[in-house]
Design a protein around this motif. Structure first.
Motif, PDB file in Angstrom:
ATOM      1  N   ILE A  64      33.973  20.163  -2.129  1.00 50.55           N
ATOM      2  CA  ILE A  64      34.395  19.119  -1.166  1.00 50.55           C
ATOM      3  C   ILE A  64      34.026  19.560   0.251  1.00 50.55           C
ATOM      4  O   ILE A  64      33.471  18.782   1.047  1.00 50.55           O
ATOM      5  N   SER A  65      34.316  20.808   0.553  1.00 43.43           N
ATOM      6  CA  SER A  65      34.029  21.338   1.887  1.00 43.43           C
ATOM      7  C   SER A  65      32.520  21.320   2.184  1.00 43.43           C
ATOM      8  O   SER A  65      32.088  20.933   3.280  1.00 43.43           O
ATOM      9  N   ASP A  66      31.720  21.713   1.201  1.00 46.99           N
ATOM     10  CA  ASP A  66      30.258  21.740   1.403  1.00 46.99           C
ATOM     11  C   ASP A  66      29.696  20.329   1.601  1.00 46.99           C
ATOM     12  O   ASP A  66      28.832  20.100   2.452  1.00 46.99           O
ATOM     13  N   ILE A  67      30.190  19.371   0.803  1.00 51.95           N
ATOM     14  CA  ILE A  67      29.691  17.989   0.958  1.00 51.95           C
ATOM     15  C   ILE A  67      30.097  17.447   2.331  1.00 51.95           C
ATOM     16  O   ILE A  67      29.306  16.785   3.016  1.00 51.95           O
ATOM     17  N   ARG A  68      31.333  17.767   2.753  1.00 50.07           N
ATOM     18  CA  ARG A  68      31.788  17.315   4.083  1.00 50.07           C
ATOM     19  C   ARG A  68      30.820  17.796   5.158  1.00 50.07           C
ATOM     20  O   ARG A  68      30.400  17.040   6.036  1.00 50.07           O
ATOM     21  N   GLN A  69      30.461  19.097   5.068  1.00 53.11           N
ATOM     22  CA  GLN A  69      29.574  19.668   6.089  1.00 53.11           C
ATOM     23  C   GLN A  69      28.194  19.008   6.069  1.00 53.11           C
ATOM     24  O   GLN A  69      27.648  18.626   7.110  1.00 53.11           O
ATOM     25  N   VAL A  70      27.652  18.822   4.871  1.00 49.52           N
ATOM     26  CA  VAL A  70      26.308  18.245   4.762  1.00 49.52           C
ATOM     27  C   VAL A  70      26.297  16.788   5.227  1.00 49.52           C
ATOM     28  O   VAL A  70      25.408  16.370   5.985  1.00 49.52           O
ATOM     29  N   TYR A  71      27.283  16.017   4.804  1.00 51.19           N
ATOM     30  CA  TYR A  71      27.342  14.606   5.237  1.00 51.19           C
ATOM     31  C   TYR A  71      27.483  14.531   6.765  1.00 51.19           C
ATOM     32  O   TYR A  71      26.863  13.681   7.413  1.00 51.19           O
ATOM     33  N   ASP A  72      28.322  15.418   7.324  1.00 53.10           N
ATOM     34  CA  ASP A  72      28.512  15.400   8.779  1.00 53.10           C
ATOM     35  C   ASP A  72      27.250  15.862   9.511  1.00 53.10           C
ATOM     36  O   ASP A  72      26.929  15.349  10.584  1.00 53.10           O
ATOM     37  N   ASN A  73      26.539  16.812   8.918  1.00 53.97           N
ATOM     38  CA  ASN A  73      25.296  17.297   9.549  1.00 53.97           C
ATOM     39  C   ASN A  73      24.320  16.162   9.805  1.00 53.97           C
ATOM     40  O   ASN A  73      23.568  16.174  10.785  1.00 53.97           O
ATOM     41  N   TYR A  74      24.302  15.195   8.885  1.00 52.75           N
ATOM     42  CA  TYR A  74      23.264  14.150   8.953  1.00 52.75           C
ATOM     43  C   TYR A  74      23.817  12.743   9.164  1.00 52.75           C
ATOM     44  O   TYR A  74      23.067  11.772   9.143  1.00 52.75           O
ATOM     45  N   GLY A  75      25.142  12.653   9.343  1.00 52.93           N
ATOM     46  CA  GLY A  75      25.741  11.345   9.624  1.00 52.93           C
ATOM     47  C   GLY A  75      25.721  10.381   8.458  1.00 52.93           C
ATOM     48  O   GLY A  75      25.696   9.160   8.660  1.00 52.93           O
ATOM     49  N   PHE A  76      25.736  10.899   7.219  1.00 48.15           N
ATOM     50  CA  PHE A  76      25.836   9.997   6.061  1.00 48.15           C
ATOM     51  C   PHE A  76      27.177   9.266   6.089  1.00 48.15           C
ATOM     52  O   PHE A  76      28.213   9.874   6.370  1.00 48.15           O
TER      53      PHE A  76
END
Ligand code: E4P
Length: 217
Positions: free
Chosen positions: A144-156
């Motif tokens: 969950i934490s990793d997906i949060r970071q990746v989505y936030d990195n790219y504004g998904f």
């Protein structure tokens, strides 16, 4: 964090909804089996109670069949979210159904890469399964934490719908990480109100109040 109820138990959903605890509902074929109800009937009944997204899952394995099933499920009510599995065919169905303006929940997510491709395919929600990763000694909350970071990195804009939640600690950690939604069975949601010190403190207050001999009513 939005609360979805992971259940097709209409009475339990209604009880939680009356308390303002229900922002949506998730179901899957196993939950429908457990309910003993017809999928169309029980989903319609849930949609008459809950105004937020109600996930109903397709059961075919090819994109064309998933799309047809998704269209039929979406006719139940405007708040239906079509749930598709995280397979290549599921992603094709996600792209078509989301292109038609339907909400799509891509389920059975177990990796960041799966979450990435679901977002690319236009998923409204991505459902990473925490408990099932914990079951095989992997770290569901880390996902969950990793997906949060990746989505936030790219504004998904795909919402992280933390699923397969088994414990109150899963809920706490998802809230701290910033999951957009968590879905949990009614018993887990009701358990969020419990604390051993609340029970102990209340027990003492009840005993001490009896000793005063007073009444309020
Ligand atoms: C989510 O949408 C699923 O229905 C659910 O959370 C799965 O939970 P389980 O792993 O406890 O079956």
């Amino acid at each position: 964090m939005k609360f979805f109820v992971d259940s097709a138990d209409v009475a339990a959903i209604a009880e939680l909804n009356d308390l303002g605890m229900v922002d949506g509902v998730t179901t899957n074929p196993s939950i429908i089996l457990k309910s003993g109800r017809d999928i169309m009937e029980v989903t319609k009944e849930i949609c008459s109670i809950v105004s937020g997204p109600v996930s109903a899952e397709v059961v075919s394995l090819t994109a064309d069949e998933m799309i047809a099933e998704g269209r039929k499920l979406a006719e139940i009510a405007p708040n239906i979210t079509v749930k598709v599995p995280l397979t290549w065919d599921g992603l094709k169905a996600c792209k078509v159904l989301s292109g038609e303006g339907k909400m799509v929940n891509v389920t059975l997510c177990f990796s960041v890469n799966q979450a990435l491709v679901a977002a690319k395919a236009g998923a409204t929600f991505i459902s990473p399964f925490i408990g099932r990763l914990d079951d095989i000694n992997l770290d569901g909350l880390e996902l969950i934490s990793d997906i949060r970071q990746v989505y936030d990195n790219y504004g998904f804009e795909t919402q992280i719908l933390a699923a397969s939640i088994r414990t109150a600690n899963h809920v706490t950690q998802c809230a701290l990480i910033g999951a957009d939604v968590m879905t949990a069975p009614p018993a887990v949601i009701k358990g969020l109100a419990s604390h051993v010190l609340t029970d102990k403190g209340l027990d003492q207050f009840v005993k001490d109040w009896a000793k005063t001999g007073q009444k309020i009513l």
